[in-house]
Design a protein around this motif. Structure first.
Motif, PDB file in Angstrom:
ATOM      1  N   PRO A 113       0.817  -1.229   0.000  1.00 56.27           N
ATOM      2  CA  PRO A 113       0.000   0.000   0.000  1.00 56.27           C
ATOM      3  C   PRO A 113       0.846   1.273   0.000  1.00 56.27           C
ATOM      4  O   PRO A 113       0.445   2.272  -0.599  1.00 56.27           O
ATOM      5  N   MET A 147       0.395   4.014  -2.786  1.00 57.75           N
ATOM      6  CA  MET A 147       0.000   5.374  -2.401  1.00 57.75           C
ATOM      7  C   MET A 147       0.983   6.399  -2.960  1.00 57.75           C
ATOM      8  O   MET A 147       0.586   7.449  -3.470  1.00 57.75           O
ATOM      9  N   ASP A 190      -5.795   6.735   3.744  1.00 60.56           N
ATOM     10  CA  ASP A 190      -5.605   5.341   4.152  1.00 60.56           C
ATOM     11  C   ASP A 190      -6.602   4.949   5.229  1.00 60.56           C
ATOM     12  O   ASP A 190      -7.255   3.913   5.164  1.00 60.56           O
ATOM     13  N   GLU A 238      -6.381   0.335  -2.693  1.00 61.68           N
ATOM     14  CA  GLU A 238      -6.346  -0.877  -1.876  1.00 61.68           C
ATOM     15  C   GLU A 238      -6.394  -2.137  -2.752  1.00 61.68           C
ATOM     16  O   GLU A 238      -5.729  -3.137  -2.464  1.00 61.68           O
TER      17      GLU A 238
END
Ligand code: HEM
Length: 495
Positions: free
Chosen positions: A172, A176, A200, A295
Motif C-alpha cells: 500500500p 499510495m 488510508d 487498496e
C-alpha cells in the motif's frame, strides 16, 4: 470443487474461502424447508458481518446460481460465466449498481461518484474520465511507476539478505506514493504525507461496511459508529479543494504540457456536451479513483507475493525469464518491456484469478429478465461471485493450483470465455483503472523476482472478506538476493 490434484496449501486456502463457521444447513434441506430457510439465511447474513465471504453458501461453488430468500427480498448468487455476461454486459440496461454501494460509500465518495452511480450521469462521467486513462496519460504514469518501484526495491536491498518485509504495509505504501504523484505531482507539498495517511484511514473504514449497510437497511438501524469520519473527510477536502481551486483558476490557460491526473480531470470536456466536471465532482472523482484503485492494487500484490513465495518453481521460472530480458537489455526493465515477457502478465492474471481483490460485484434488477428456468423480477439483488467463478471447475482444471500457463494457452476453457475471468468486472462498468493496476503490478513483480528470491513466512494468510479481499493477518515475506542468472531448465528441474 475439483480438488483431486490440488496441493495441501491450495486446499487450506479454499477451505478458508468456502467454509463458514458454523456451516449453514445443506442447500437441498434449505430448499425443502422454505420457512426455516429464511431464518437460516438471515442468521448467515448476520454472521457474515465479520467476514463477508461467509455470506456465500459453500455449496454455491458447485452450482451456476443460488437463490436465497430474505423476507421479501431475493438474493441471487451467480457462479456462471454466461449468467455473469448477461447481467454485467449483454442486458446491462436491466440491472443497476447495487444500492449497497451507495449506502457503504456514498458518504465518502459523494452520491454521484462514478463507481456507485448509474444512468446517463454515470455514462457522461465515464466519458469525462476517459482522457485520464488514455495512452498518453498511461505513458506519463510509466515514468512515475518505474521510479517508485526502483526506489522501493533499492530500499529492500539495503535491508540485507534474509530480511523479512511486511508486504501488507509495503505494497500500500508503494501504491499510495505512485497515486499521490500521479494525481498531484508535487502540489500538496509537505502535506502530502498527512493527506495520504488520512485517505488510508478512511479507506480502511469505508471498506469494512456494517451489515446494515450491506443489507441496505433503513437509516435508523444502528450501525458501527462513524464518528471521526466526518472530521477526517473535512480535512481531506480542505487540502483537496485547495489543490483543485488552484488548477481551476488557471483552467482558461488550457492544460499544461505535462498534465497530471488532476489536470486531466479539471480540463476534461464531455465530447457530446462540451461540459467540464464541476468542482465538487472533480473532488468526488479524485477520492473515488483513490478508493477504487489503491487498496485493490495493493491487495493483489500482498496475495501475489505470498503465493509466489510458496511457488518456488513458478517463481524461479519467471525470474529466469525476467533476468534474460534484463541481460538482453543490459539493465533494469521499464514498464514497456513487460510486453516482451508474456509470462509476467500470465502470472499476475493467475494471482488475480485466485485472489481477486474485488471478489464480488453487486447489481439490482430494474426490469424483468430470465436465465434458463429462473425468472428474474425487478428488485432482485445479485452478487456476481467472482472468486467462485475463478475457481469453477467447469472453466478451470485444478482450480486451486497456481498455473500461470493457463493464461498462455488459448485452449483453456476459462481463458476462452470472456466472463470466466473477470477480476476487473465486465461490460460498460469495466474497471477504468485496470491498465494502471497491471502496469504497477507487472513491473513490481518482475523487478522483484529479478533481484530477490521470495520465501514464505508462516502459514498462508486467511482471507477476510470486506468490500475487498483482505487478509486476516499481516503478511510477511523473506527476501534473499537472487543469483544473476537462474537458467529456466535448472529452475524447472529443481522444482
Ligand atoms: C487490481 C486492482 C483492481 C481491481 C481488482 C479492480 C476491480 C474493479 C472491479 C471488479 C470493478 C467493477 C465494479 C462493478 O462492476 O460494480 C471496478 C470498477 C472501477 N475501478 Fe477498479 N480495480 C482495480 C484497480 C483500479 C485502479 C488502479 C483504479 C483507478 C486508478 C480503479 C478505478 C475504478 C473505477 C473508477 C471503477 C468504476 C467504473 C464504473 O463503474 O464505470 N480500479 N474495479
Amino acid at each position: 470443487m475439483a480438488r483431486g490434484e490440488d496441493s495441501r496449501d491450495d486446499r487450506a486456502m479454499d477451505d478458508a474461502l468456502f467454509t463458514p463457521d458454523p456451516a449453514p444447513p445443506p442447500l437441498d434441506w434449505l430448499e425443502r424447508h422454505p420457512v426455516r430457510a429464511k431464518w437460516e439465511t438471515l442468521k448467515q447474513v448476520w454472521r457474515s458481518g465479520r467476514n463477508l465471504l461467509h455470506i456465500f453458501h459453500p455449496e454455491a461453488a458447485g452450482r451456476p446460481y443460488v437463490v436465497a430468500n430474505l423476507g421479501t427480498l431475493r438474493l441471487i448468487t451467480v457462479n456462471d460465466a454466461d449468467f455473469a455476461r448477461q447481467v454485467l454486459s449483454e442486458r446491462a440496461d436491466r440491472y443497476v449498481k447495487s444500492h449497497m454501494y451507495q449506502a457503504m460509500l456514498g458518504d465518502f465518495l459523494g452520491r454521484t461518484a462514478s463507481l456507485i452511480s448509474d444512468g446517463p450521469g454515470a455514462r457522461a462521467k465515464r466519458r469525462l474520465l476517459g482522457p485520464a486513462f488514455n495512452a498518453r496519460a498511461l505513458k506519463r504514469l510509466e515514468g512515475v511507476v518505474e521510479r517508485h518501484v526502483r526506489e522501493t526495491l533499492d530500499g529492500w536491498a539495503a535491508l540485507g539478505p534474509g530480511a523479512e518485509i511486511d508486504i501488507g504495509s509495503e505494497a500500500p505504501t508503494l501504491a499510495m506514493r505512485i497515486a499521490m504523484e500521479a494525481f498531484f505531482s508535487t502540489a500538496l507539498g509537505p502535506r502530502a504525507e498527512r493527506f495520504a495517511a488520512l485517505l488510508d484511514d478512511l479507506m480502511a473504514d469505508a471498506g469494512s461496511p456494517s451489515m446494515a449497510d450491506v443489507m441496505d437497511l433503513p437509516r435508523w438501524v444502528p450501525r458501527r459508529s462513524r464518528r471521526g469520519v466526518a472530521e477526517k473527510m473535512a480535512e481531506i477536502d480542505r487540502y483537496l479543494l485547495e489543490a483543485i481551486d488552484a488548477r481551476l483558476a488557471r483552467r482558461g490557460e488550457g492544460p499544461p504540457d505535462n498534465p497530471d491526473m488532476l489536470d486531466l480531470l479539471v480540463h476534461a470536456t464531455d465530447p457530446e456536451t462540451g461540459a467540464h466536471l464541476p468542482r465538487v465532482e472533480v473532488r468526488n472523482e479524485v477520492v473515488t479513483l483513490f478508493m477504487a484503485g489503491h487498496e485493490t492494487t495493493a491487495l493483489s500484490l500482498v496475495w501475489g507475493f505470498d503465493r509466489l513465495a510458496r511457488e518456488r518453481a513458478a517463481q524461479d521460472r519467471l525470474a529466469a525469464a525476467v533476468q534474460a530480458a534484463r541481460a538482453a537489455k543490459g539493465g533494469p526493465l521499464a514498464c514497456e518491456d513487460m510486453r516482451g515477457i508474456p509470462l509476467v502478465g500470465a502470472t499476475y492474471d493467475e494471482i488475480l484469478r485466485l485472489y481477486p481483490p474485488g471478489y464480488v460485484v453487486a447489481r439490482t434488477a430494474v426490469a424483468e429478465d430470465s436465465f434458463g428456468d429462473l425468472s428474474i423480477r425487478p428488485g432482485d439483488r445479485f452478487q456476481i461471485a467472482i472468486f467462485m467463478l475463478h475457481r469453477n471447475p467447469r472453466y478451470w482444471a485444478r482450480a486451486g493450483a497456481f498455473e500461470p500457463d493457463r493464461f498462455l494457452d488459448r485452449t483453456v476453457a476459462g481463458a476462452r470465455h470472456p466472463f470466466a475471468f473477470i477480476p476487473f468486472g465486465g461490460g460498460p462498468r469495466l474497471c477504468i483503472g485496470l491498465a494502471v493496476a497491471r502496469m504497477e503490478a507487472h513491473l513490481l513483480i518482475a523487478e522483484t523476482l529479478a533481484r530477490f528470491r521470495l520465501s514464505p513466512v508462516g502459514a498462508p494468510p486467511k482471507p477476510d472478506g470486506k468490500i475487498t479481499l483482505r487478509t486476516e493477518d499481516r503478511v510477511r515475506v523473506r527476501l534473499d538476493p537472487r543469483a544473476p542468472v537462474d537458467a529456466p531448465q535448472a529452475a524447472t528441474a529443481s522444482a
